[in-house]
Design a protein around this motif. Structure first.
Motif, PDB file in Angstrom:
ATOM      1  N   ILE A   1       0.845  -1.196   0.000  1.00 15.58           N
ATOM      2  CA  ILE A   1       0.000   0.000   0.000  1.00 15.58           C
ATOM      3  C   ILE A   1       0.878   1.243   0.000  1.00 15.58           C
ATOM      4  O   ILE A   1       1.833   1.348   0.768  1.00 15.58           O
ATOM      5  N   GLY A   2       0.553   2.179  -0.860  1.00 14.74           N
ATOM      6  CA  GLY A   2       1.229   3.465  -0.879  1.00 14.74           C
ATOM      7  C   GLY A   2       0.322   4.537  -0.298  1.00 14.74           C
ATOM      8  O   GLY A   2      -0.897   4.506  -0.507  1.00 14.74           O
ATOM      9  N   ALA A   3       0.891   5.467   0.450  1.00 12.69           N
ATOM     10  CA  ALA A   3       0.078   6.526   1.051  1.00 12.69           C
ATOM     11  C   ALA A   3       0.942   7.741   1.340  1.00 12.69           C
ATOM     12  O   ALA A   3       2.156   7.624   1.538  1.00 12.69           O
ATOM     13  N   ASN A   4       0.306   8.918   1.354  1.00 20.87           N
ATOM     14  CA  ASN A   4       1.038  10.093   1.822  1.00 20.87           C
ATOM     15  C   ASN A   4       1.174  10.005   3.343  1.00 20.87           C
ATOM     16  O   ASN A   4       0.512   9.192   3.999  1.00 20.87           O
ATOM     17  N   GLY A   5       2.036  10.815   3.905  1.00 22.62           N
ATOM     18  CA  GLY A   5       2.348  10.710   5.323  1.00 22.62           C
ATOM     19  C   GLY A   5       1.152  10.915   6.233  1.00 22.62           C
ATOM     20  O   GLY A   5       1.005  10.222   7.246  1.00 22.62           O
ATOM     21  N   VAL A   6       0.288  11.870   5.881  1.00 20.33           N
ATOM     22  CA  VAL A   6      -0.882  12.162   6.708  1.00 20.33           C
ATOM     23  C   VAL A   6      -1.796  10.943   6.786  1.00 20.33           C
ATOM     24  O   VAL A   6      -2.225  10.526   7.866  1.00 20.33           O
ATOM     25  N   THR A   7      -2.094  10.362   5.642  1.00 22.14           N
ATOM     26  CA  THR A   7      -2.995   9.211   5.602  1.00 22.14           C
ATOM     27  C   THR A   7      -2.389   8.014   6.322  1.00 22.14           C
ATOM     28  O   THR A   7      -3.081   7.290   7.041  1.00 22.14           O
ATOM     29  N   ALA A   8      -1.094   7.809   6.130  1.00 24.87           N
ATOM     30  CA  ALA A   8      -0.425   6.674   6.776  1.00 24.87           C
ATOM     31  C   ALA A   8      -0.477   6.795   8.291  1.00 24.87           C
ATOM     32  O   ALA A   8      -0.793   5.832   8.994  1.00 24.87           O
ATOM     33  N   GLN A   9      -0.182   7.974   8.801  1.00 21.95           N
ATOM     34  CA  GLN A   9      -0.072   8.156  10.250  1.00 21.95           C
ATOM     35  C   GLN A   9      -1.421   8.215  10.947  1.00 21.95           C
ATOM     36  O   GLN A   9      -1.573   7.679  12.050  1.00 21.95           O
ATOM     37  N   TYR A  10      -2.420   8.824  10.300  1.00 17.87           N
ATOM     38  CA  TYR A  10      -3.663   9.091  11.012  1.00 17.87           C
ATOM     39  C   TYR A  10      -4.826   8.202  10.591  1.00 17.87           C
ATOM     40  O   TYR A  10      -5.815   8.127  11.311  1.00 17.87           O
ATOM     41  N   PHE A  11      -4.741   7.534   9.461  1.00 16.99           N
ATOM     42  CA  PHE A  11      -5.803   6.597   9.078  1.00 16.99           C
ATOM     43  C   PHE A  11      -5.307   5.157   9.084  1.00 16.99           C
ATOM     44  O   PHE A  11      -5.888   4.290   9.740  1.00 16.99           O
ATOM     45  N   LEU A  12      -4.221   4.893   8.368  1.00 17.14           N
ATOM     46  CA  LEU A  12      -3.755   3.511   8.237  1.00 17.14           C
ATOM     47  C   LEU A  12      -3.286   2.917   9.561  1.00 17.14           C
ATOM     48  O   LEU A  12      -3.402   1.710   9.775  1.00 17.14           O
ATOM     49  N   ALA A  13      -2.768   3.752  10.449  1.00 18.78           N
ATOM     50  CA  ALA A  13      -2.336   3.237  11.751  1.00 18.78           C
ATOM     51  C   ALA A  13      -3.509   2.623  12.510  1.00 18.78           C
ATOM     52  O   ALA A  13      -3.343   1.685  13.287  1.00 18.78           O
ATOM     53  N   ASP A  14      -4.718   3.149  12.291  1.00 18.27           N
ATOM     54  CA  ASP A  14      -5.922   2.571  12.897  1.00 18.27           C
ATOM     55  C   ASP A  14      -6.504   1.450  12.047  1.00 18.27           C
ATOM     56  O   ASP A  14      -7.014   0.456  12.569  1.00 18.27           O
ATOM     57  N   ALA A  15      -6.431   1.608  10.734  1.00 12.90           N
ATOM     58  CA  ALA A  15      -7.107   0.673   9.835  1.00 12.90           C
ATOM     59  C   ALA A  15      -6.383  -0.657   9.680  1.00 12.90           C
ATOM     60  O   ALA A  15      -7.016  -1.721   9.673  1.00 12.90           O
ATOM     61  N   LEU A  16      -5.059  -0.637   9.546  1.00  5.19           N
ATOM     62  CA  LEU A  16      -4.312  -1.869   9.253  1.00  5.19           C
ATOM     63  C   LEU A  16      -4.515  -2.975  10.288  1.00  5.19           C
ATOM     64  O   LEU A  16      -4.708  -4.138   9.910  1.00  5.19           O
ATOM     65  N   PRO A  17      -4.483  -2.675  11.588  1.00  2.00           N
ATOM     66  CA  PRO A  17      -4.731  -3.759  12.548  1.00  2.00           C
ATOM     67  C   PRO A  17      -6.105  -4.398  12.385  1.00  2.00           C
ATOM     68  O   PRO A  17      -6.262  -5.609  12.573  1.00  2.00           O
ATOM     69  N   LYS A  18      -7.095  -3.605  12.013  1.00  2.67           N
ATOM     70  CA  LYS A  18      -8.443  -4.140  11.817  1.00  2.67           C
ATOM     71  C   LYS A  18      -8.519  -4.984  10.545  1.00  2.67           C
ATOM     72  O   LYS A  18      -9.205  -6.001  10.498  1.00  2.67           O
ATOM     73  N   TRP A  19      -7.799  -4.574   9.515  1.00  5.64           N
ATOM     74  CA  TRP A  19      -7.755  -5.390   8.294  1.00  5.64           C
ATOM     75  C   TRP A  19      -7.071  -6.721   8.570  1.00  5.64           C
ATOM     76  O   TRP A  19      -7.468  -7.757   8.049  1.00  5.64           O
ATOM     77  N   LYS A  20      -6.043  -6.684   9.406  1.00  4.82           N
ATOM     78  CA  LYS A  20      -5.309  -7.900   9.743  1.00  4.82           C
ATOM     79  C   LYS A  20      -6.198  -8.881  10.498  1.00  4.82           C
ATOM     80  O   LYS A  20      -6.101 -10.095  10.317  1.00  4.82           O
ATOM     81  N   GLU A  21      -7.085  -8.358  11.344  1.00  5.75           N
ATOM     82  CA  GLU A  21      -8.006  -9.222  12.076  1.00  5.75           C
ATOM     83  C   GLU A  21      -8.952  -9.943  11.123  1.00  5.75           C
ATOM     84  O   GLU A  21      -9.251 -11.121  11.310  1.00  5.75           O
ATOM     85  N   GLN A  22      -9.415  -9.241  10.106  1.00  7.61           N
ATOM     86  CA  GLN A  22     -10.352  -9.836   9.161  1.00  7.61           C
ATOM     87  C   GLN A  22      -9.667 -10.717   8.129  1.00  7.61           C
ATOM     88  O   GLN A  22     -10.254 -11.684   7.642  1.00  7.61           O
ATOM     89  N   PHE A  23      -8.427 -10.391   7.807  1.00 11.78           N
ATOM     90  CA  PHE A  23      -7.684 -11.149   6.792  1.00 11.78           C
ATOM     91  C   PHE A  23      -6.323 -11.541   7.364  1.00 11.78           C
ATOM     92  O   PHE A  23      -5.297 -10.958   7.012  1.00 11.78           O
ATOM     93  N   PRO A  24      -6.307 -12.521   8.264  1.00 11.47           N
ATOM     94  CA  PRO A  24      -5.058 -12.879   8.954  1.00 11.47           C
ATOM     95  C   PRO A  24      -3.955 -13.383   8.037  1.00 11.47           C
ATOM     96  O   PRO A  24      -2.779 -13.341   8.409  1.00 11.47           O
ATOM     97  N   ASN A  25      -4.302 -13.843   6.832  1.00 12.87           N
ATOM     98  CA  ASN A  25      -3.281 -14.359   5.919  1.00 12.87           C
ATOM     99  C   ASN A  25      -2.630 -13.264   5.072  1.00 12.87           C
ATOM    100  O   ASN A  25      -1.677 -13.531   4.340  1.00 12.87           O
ATOM    101  N   LEU A  26      -3.138 -12.038   5.187  1.00 12.19           N
ATOM    102  CA  LEU A  26      -2.535 -10.931   4.444  1.00 12.19           C
ATOM    103  C   LEU A  26      -1.374 -10.347   5.244  1.00 12.19           C
ATOM    104  O   LEU A  26      -1.431 -10.246   6.466  1.00 12.19           O
ATOM    105  N   ARG A  27      -0.332  -9.985   4.533  1.00 16.78           N
ATOM    106  CA  ARG A  27       0.821  -9.324   5.148  1.00 16.78           C
ATOM    107  C   ARG A  27       1.015  -7.988   4.446  1.00 16.78           C
ATOM    108  O   ARG A  27       1.148  -7.941   3.229  1.00 16.78           O
ATOM    109  N   PHE A  28       1.024  -6.905   5.227  1.00 12.81           N
ATOM    110  CA  PHE A  28       1.004  -5.569   4.652  1.00 12.81           C
ATOM    111  C   PHE A  28       2.384  -4.928   4.610  1.00 12.81           C
ATOM    112  O   PHE A  28       3.169  -5.045   5.546  1.00 12.81           O
ATOM    113  N   GLN A  29       2.636  -4.269   3.496  1.00 12.85           N
ATOM    114  CA  GLN A  29       3.836  -3.446   3.355  1.00 12.85           C
ATOM    115  C   GLN A  29       3.374  -2.033   3.031  1.00 12.85           C
ATOM    116  O   GLN A  29       2.561  -1.830   2.123  1.00 12.85           O
TER     117      GLN A  29
END
Length: 298
Positions: free
Chosen positions: A93-121
Protein backbone atom coordinates in the motif's frame (compact mmCIF):
# COMPACT_ATOMS: atom_id res chain seq x y z
CA UNK A 1 -10.75 -42.57 -0.94
CA UNK A 2 -10.14 -41.13 2.55
CA UNK A 3 -6.63 -39.79 3.12
CA UNK A 4 -6.91 -40.66 6.83
CA UNK A 5 -7.43 -44.34 5.92
CA UNK A 6 -4.30 -44.35 3.75
CA UNK A 7 -2.31 -42.61 6.50
CA UNK A 8 -3.44 -45.27 9.00
CA UNK A 9 -2.27 -47.96 6.56
CA UNK A 10 1.19 -46.39 6.30
CA UNK A 11 1.50 -46.06 10.09
CA UNK A 12 0.66 -49.74 10.59
CA UNK A 13 3.22 -50.68 7.94
CA UNK A 14 5.85 -48.53 9.62
CA UNK A 15 5.23 -49.72 13.20
CA UNK A 16 4.24 -53.30 12.21
CA UNK A 17 1.57 -53.00 14.87
CA UNK A 18 -1.96 -51.63 14.98
CA UNK A 19 -1.54 -50.75 18.65
CA UNK A 20 1.69 -48.75 18.11
CA UNK A 21 0.21 -47.04 15.05
CA UNK A 22 -2.82 -45.99 17.10
CA UNK A 23 -0.58 -44.47 19.78
CA UNK A 24 1.42 -42.55 17.18
CA UNK A 25 -1.77 -41.20 15.59
CA UNK A 26 -3.37 -40.40 18.98
CA UNK A 27 -6.28 -42.67 18.08
CA UNK A 28 -7.83 -45.76 19.64
CA UNK A 29 -6.80 -49.13 18.27
CA UNK A 30 -10.37 -49.98 17.13
CA UNK A 31 -10.43 -46.70 15.13
CA UNK A 32 -7.21 -47.59 13.30
CA UNK A 33 -8.48 -51.13 12.65
CA UNK A 34 -11.75 -49.74 11.29
CA UNK A 35 -9.88 -47.40 8.94
CA UNK A 36 -7.76 -50.26 7.58
CA UNK A 37 -10.83 -52.43 7.03
CA UNK A 38 -12.63 -49.57 5.24
CA UNK A 39 -9.62 -49.12 2.95
CA UNK A 40 -9.49 -52.84 2.23
CA UNK A 41 -13.19 -52.88 1.36
CA UNK A 42 -12.72 -49.93 -0.99
CA UNK A 43 -9.74 -51.61 -2.70
CA UNK A 44 -11.31 -55.07 -2.65
CA UNK A 45 -8.15 -56.72 -1.25
CA UNK A 46 -6.56 -57.67 2.07
CA UNK A 47 -3.63 -55.43 2.83
CA UNK A 48 -2.38 -57.38 5.83
CA UNK A 49 -2.12 -60.97 7.03
CA UNK A 50 -3.38 -61.11 10.61
CA UNK A 51 -2.24 -63.62 13.19
CA UNK A 52 -3.45 -62.73 16.65
CA UNK A 53 -2.13 -59.28 17.46
CA UNK A 54 0.58 -59.32 14.79
CA UNK A 55 0.07 -57.97 11.28
CA UNK A 56 2.15 -58.65 8.21
CA UNK A 57 1.93 -56.79 4.91
CA UNK A 58 0.28 -58.94 2.25
CA UNK A 59 1.45 -59.20 -1.35
CA UNK A 60 -1.37 -56.88 -2.38
CA UNK A 61 -0.38 -54.56 0.45
CA UNK A 62 3.20 -54.51 -0.86
CA UNK A 63 1.88 -53.61 -4.33
CA UNK A 64 -0.22 -50.79 -2.89
CA UNK A 65 2.46 -49.38 -0.55
CA UNK A 66 4.38 -47.15 -3.04
CA UNK A 67 1.13 -45.68 -4.34
CA UNK A 68 -0.15 -45.01 -0.82
CA UNK A 69 3.14 -43.32 0.04
CA UNK A 70 2.94 -41.14 -3.07
CA UNK A 71 -0.68 -40.19 -2.38
CA UNK A 72 0.06 -39.03 1.17
CA UNK A 73 3.25 -37.22 0.15
CA UNK A 74 1.47 -35.42 -2.68
CA UNK A 75 -1.33 -34.41 -0.32
CA UNK A 76 1.11 -33.06 2.27
CA UNK A 77 3.10 -31.15 -0.36
CA UNK A 78 -0.09 -29.61 -1.69
CA UNK A 79 -1.15 -28.61 1.82
CA UNK A 80 2.22 -27.02 2.52
CA UNK A 81 2.06 -25.11 -0.77
CA UNK A 82 -1.35 -23.71 0.10
CA UNK A 83 -0.14 -22.68 3.56
CA UNK A 84 2.93 -21.06 2.00
CA UNK A 85 0.77 -19.15 -0.47
CA UNK A 86 -1.45 -17.91 2.34
CA UNK A 87 1.46 -16.87 4.53
CA UNK A 88 3.12 -14.83 1.77
CA UNK A 89 0.02 -13.08 0.42
CA UNK A 90 1.52 -9.59 0.50
CA UNK A 91 -0.42 -6.36 0.00
CA UNK A 92 1.70 -3.32 -0.79
CA UNK A 93 0.00 0.00 0.00
CA UNK A 94 1.23 3.47 -0.88
CA UNK A 95 0.08 6.53 1.05
CA UNK A 96 1.04 10.09 1.82
CA UNK A 97 2.35 10.71 5.32
CA UNK A 98 -0.88 12.16 6.71
CA UNK A 99 -3.00 9.21 5.60
CA UNK A 100 -0.43 6.67 6.78
CA UNK A 101 -0.07 8.16 10.25
CA UNK A 102 -3.66 9.09 11.01
CA UNK A 103 -5.80 6.60 9.08
CA UNK A 104 -3.76 3.51 8.24
CA UNK A 105 -2.34 3.24 11.75
CA UNK A 106 -5.92 2.57 12.90
CA UNK A 107 -7.11 0.67 9.84
CA UNK A 108 -4.31 -1.87 9.25
CA UNK A 109 -4.73 -3.76 12.55
CA UNK A 110 -8.44 -4.14 11.82
CA UNK A 111 -7.75 -5.39 8.29
CA UNK A 112 -5.31 -7.90 9.74
CA UNK A 113 -8.01 -9.22 12.08
CA UNK A 114 -10.35 -9.84 9.16
CA UNK A 115 -7.68 -11.15 6.79
CA UNK A 116 -5.06 -12.88 8.95
CA UNK A 117 -3.28 -14.36 5.92
CA UNK A 118 -2.54 -10.93 4.44
CA UNK A 119 0.82 -9.32 5.15
CA UNK A 120 1.00 -5.57 4.65
CA UNK A 121 3.84 -3.45 3.35
CA UNK A 122 3.43 0.32 3.61
CA UNK A 123 5.25 2.79 1.36
CA UNK A 124 4.96 6.54 2.03
CA UNK A 125 5.82 9.36 -0.33
CA UNK A 126 4.53 12.09 -2.59
CA UNK A 127 1.64 11.61 -4.98
CA UNK A 128 4.00 11.67 -7.96
CA UNK A 129 6.26 9.01 -6.48
CA UNK A 130 3.39 6.72 -5.48
CA UNK A 131 1.76 7.11 -8.89
CA UNK A 132 5.00 5.98 -10.51
CA UNK A 133 5.14 2.93 -8.23
CA UNK A 134 1.51 2.15 -8.98
CA UNK A 135 2.10 2.23 -12.73
CA UNK A 136 5.18 0.02 -12.42
CA UNK A 137 3.23 -2.50 -10.29
CA UNK A 138 5.42 -1.93 -7.22
CA UNK A 139 2.34 -1.23 -5.10
CA UNK A 140 -1.21 -2.59 -5.36
CA UNK A 141 -3.09 0.51 -4.29
CA UNK A 142 -2.39 4.10 -3.24
CA UNK A 143 -4.16 6.44 -0.82
CA UNK A 144 -3.46 9.82 -2.40
CA UNK A 145 -5.16 12.92 -3.77
CA UNK A 146 -7.02 12.66 -7.07
CA UNK A 147 -4.87 12.05 -10.14
CA UNK A 148 -5.95 12.17 -13.77
CA UNK A 149 -4.01 9.55 -15.68
CA UNK A 150 -5.08 7.10 -18.36
CA UNK A 151 -5.45 3.60 -16.95
CA UNK A 152 -5.55 4.86 -13.35
CA UNK A 153 -8.80 4.76 -11.36
CA UNK A 154 -9.81 6.88 -8.35
CA UNK A 155 -12.52 6.24 -5.77
CA UNK A 156 -13.23 8.79 -3.03
CA UNK A 157 -12.14 7.29 0.29
CA UNK A 158 -11.81 10.04 2.90
CA UNK A 159 -12.97 13.64 3.01
CA UNK A 160 -10.03 15.73 4.16
CA UNK A 161 -10.63 19.45 4.42
CA UNK A 162 -7.92 21.87 5.49
CA UNK A 163 -9.01 23.56 8.71
CA UNK A 164 -7.69 26.53 10.67
CA UNK A 165 -7.39 25.34 14.27
CA UNK A 166 -6.43 26.80 17.61
CA UNK A 167 -6.20 25.50 21.16
CA UNK A 168 -9.46 25.76 23.08
CA UNK A 169 -7.76 28.25 25.46
CA UNK A 170 -6.20 30.37 22.71
CA UNK A 171 -7.28 34.03 23.19
CA UNK A 172 -8.60 34.46 19.63
CA UNK A 173 -12.35 35.22 19.95
CA UNK A 174 -14.87 33.04 18.13
CA UNK A 175 -15.91 35.34 15.30
CA UNK A 176 -18.84 34.33 13.14
CA UNK A 177 -17.06 35.62 10.05
CA UNK A 178 -13.48 36.39 10.95
CA UNK A 179 -11.57 38.62 8.55
CA UNK A 180 -8.05 38.10 7.25
CA UNK A 181 -6.89 41.31 8.96
CA UNK A 182 -7.81 39.76 12.33
CA UNK A 183 -6.02 36.54 11.49
CA UNK A 184 -2.73 38.27 10.68
CA UNK A 185 -2.60 39.56 14.24
CA UNK A 186 -2.22 35.98 15.44
CA UNK A 187 0.99 33.97 15.51
CA UNK A 188 0.86 31.18 13.00
CA UNK A 189 2.78 27.92 12.70
CA UNK A 190 2.83 26.91 9.07
CA UNK A 191 2.80 23.21 8.24
CA UNK A 192 4.49 22.64 4.90
CA UNK A 193 3.57 19.40 3.15
CA UNK A 194 3.96 18.47 -0.50
CA UNK A 195 0.63 16.67 -0.52
CA UNK A 196 -1.25 19.97 -0.14
CA UNK A 197 -1.28 23.06 -2.30
CA UNK A 198 -0.64 25.69 0.34
CA UNK A 199 -0.62 28.45 -2.28
CA UNK A 200 -4.36 28.73 -1.64
CA UNK A 201 -3.62 29.79 1.94
CA UNK A 202 -1.10 32.42 0.86
CA UNK A 203 -3.49 33.77 -1.77
CA UNK A 204 -6.24 34.10 0.82
CA UNK A 205 -4.14 36.73 2.60
CA UNK A 206 -2.83 38.30 -0.63
CA UNK A 207 -6.37 38.98 -1.84
CA UNK A 208 -6.99 40.95 1.35
CA UNK A 209 -3.70 42.83 0.90
CA UNK A 210 -2.15 41.45 4.09
CA UNK A 211 0.58 38.93 4.94
CA UNK A 212 0.20 36.07 7.39
CA UNK A 213 2.18 36.31 10.63
CA UNK A 214 4.08 33.06 10.12
CA UNK A 215 6.55 32.70 12.99
CA UNK A 216 7.33 29.00 12.54
CA UNK A 217 7.48 26.72 9.53
CA UNK A 218 7.63 22.94 9.94
CA UNK A 219 7.20 19.83 7.81
CA UNK A 220 6.16 17.73 10.83
CA UNK A 221 2.51 17.58 11.88
CA UNK A 222 3.09 16.70 15.50
CA UNK A 223 5.48 19.65 15.86
CA UNK A 224 2.79 21.93 14.45
CA UNK A 225 0.29 20.53 16.95
CA UNK A 226 2.79 20.97 19.79
CA UNK A 227 3.00 24.70 18.99
CA UNK A 228 -0.81 24.93 19.01
CA UNK A 229 -0.80 23.34 22.47
CA UNK A 230 1.26 26.24 23.77
CA UNK A 231 -1.99 28.26 23.28
CA UNK A 232 -0.05 30.93 21.37
CA UNK A 233 -0.36 29.70 17.78
CA UNK A 234 -2.97 28.89 15.18
CA UNK A 235 -2.39 26.71 12.13
CA UNK A 236 -3.96 25.41 8.94
CA UNK A 237 -3.90 21.61 9.21
CA UNK A 238 -5.54 18.69 7.38
CA UNK A 239 -8.70 17.53 9.14
CA UNK A 240 -7.40 13.96 9.15
CA UNK A 241 -4.56 14.82 11.53
CA UNK A 242 -6.59 16.84 14.04
CA UNK A 243 -9.69 14.64 14.10
CA UNK A 244 -9.06 13.40 17.64
CA UNK A 245 -8.25 16.83 19.04
CA UNK A 246 -11.34 18.42 17.48
CA UNK A 247 -13.60 15.64 18.71
CA UNK A 248 -12.18 15.86 22.26
CA UNK A 249 -12.52 19.65 22.31
CA UNK A 250 -8.79 20.25 22.88
CA UNK A 251 -8.60 22.06 19.52
CA UNK A 252 -11.26 24.33 18.09
CA UNK A 253 -11.89 25.10 14.45
CA UNK A 254 -11.77 28.73 13.42
CA UNK A 255 -14.40 29.07 10.71
CA UNK A 256 -12.78 30.58 7.62
CA UNK A 257 -14.89 28.88 4.95
CA UNK A 258 -15.99 32.30 3.71
CA UNK A 259 -12.31 33.06 3.07
CA UNK A 260 -10.98 29.63 2.15
CA UNK A 261 -12.78 26.38 1.40
CA UNK A 262 -9.94 24.00 0.69
CA UNK A 263 -10.45 20.26 0.33
CA UNK A 264 -7.70 17.73 -0.27
CA UNK A 265 -9.68 14.50 -0.23
CA UNK A 266 -7.98 11.10 -0.11
CA UNK A 267 -8.75 8.73 -2.95
CA UNK A 268 -8.39 4.99 -3.27
CA UNK A 269 -6.26 4.87 -6.40
CA UNK A 270 -5.43 1.73 -8.35
CA UNK A 271 -4.56 0.32 -11.73
CA UNK A 272 -6.11 -3.13 -11.58
CA UNK A 273 -8.76 -3.96 -9.00
CA UNK A 274 -8.35 -7.70 -9.59
CA UNK A 275 -4.93 -7.73 -7.90
CA UNK A 276 -6.68 -7.96 -4.50
CA UNK A 277 -9.64 -10.02 -3.32
CA UNK A 278 -13.03 -8.28 -3.60
CA UNK A 279 -13.82 -8.70 0.10
CA UNK A 280 -10.72 -6.69 0.97
CA UNK A 281 -11.75 -3.79 -1.28
CA UNK A 282 -15.13 -3.65 0.47
CA UNK A 283 -13.43 -3.73 3.87
CA UNK A 284 -11.23 -0.75 2.96
CA UNK A 285 -14.30 1.33 2.09
CA UNK A 286 -16.25 0.28 5.19
CA UNK A 287 -13.27 1.07 7.41
CA UNK A 288 -12.98 4.57 5.93
CA UNK A 289 -16.67 5.24 6.58
CA UNK A 290 -16.33 4.05 10.17
CA UNK A 291 -13.27 6.24 10.61
CA UNK A 292 -15.11 9.34 9.41
CA UNK A 293 -17.98 8.57 11.79
CA UNK A 294 -15.51 8.29 14.64
CA UNK A 295 -16.20 4.59 15.30
CA UNK A 296 -12.51 3.72 15.07
CA UNK A 297 -11.42 6.32 17.57
CA UNK A 298 -10.78 5.62 21.21
Amino acid sequence: MNIDHIEAFLYVVHYKSTHKAANALFLSQPTVTARIKSLERELGVELFYREGRSVTLSDKGKDFLPFATQIVQTFQQGKKQLEKTQETDDVCIGANGVTAQYFLADALPKWKEQFPNLRFQLVTGSTAMLLEKLESHQIHVAFIQYVHREGIFNELLLKNAVKLVKHCEHPLPQYECIEAKELVQQKMVFFECGAFDWNYVHKMFEVEGVAANIEVRTDHLEIAKAFIRTKNYISFLPQLCVKNELESGEFVEVDVKHLLDMNQHIFLTYKNKDTLISDFWETICHTAKDFERGQMME
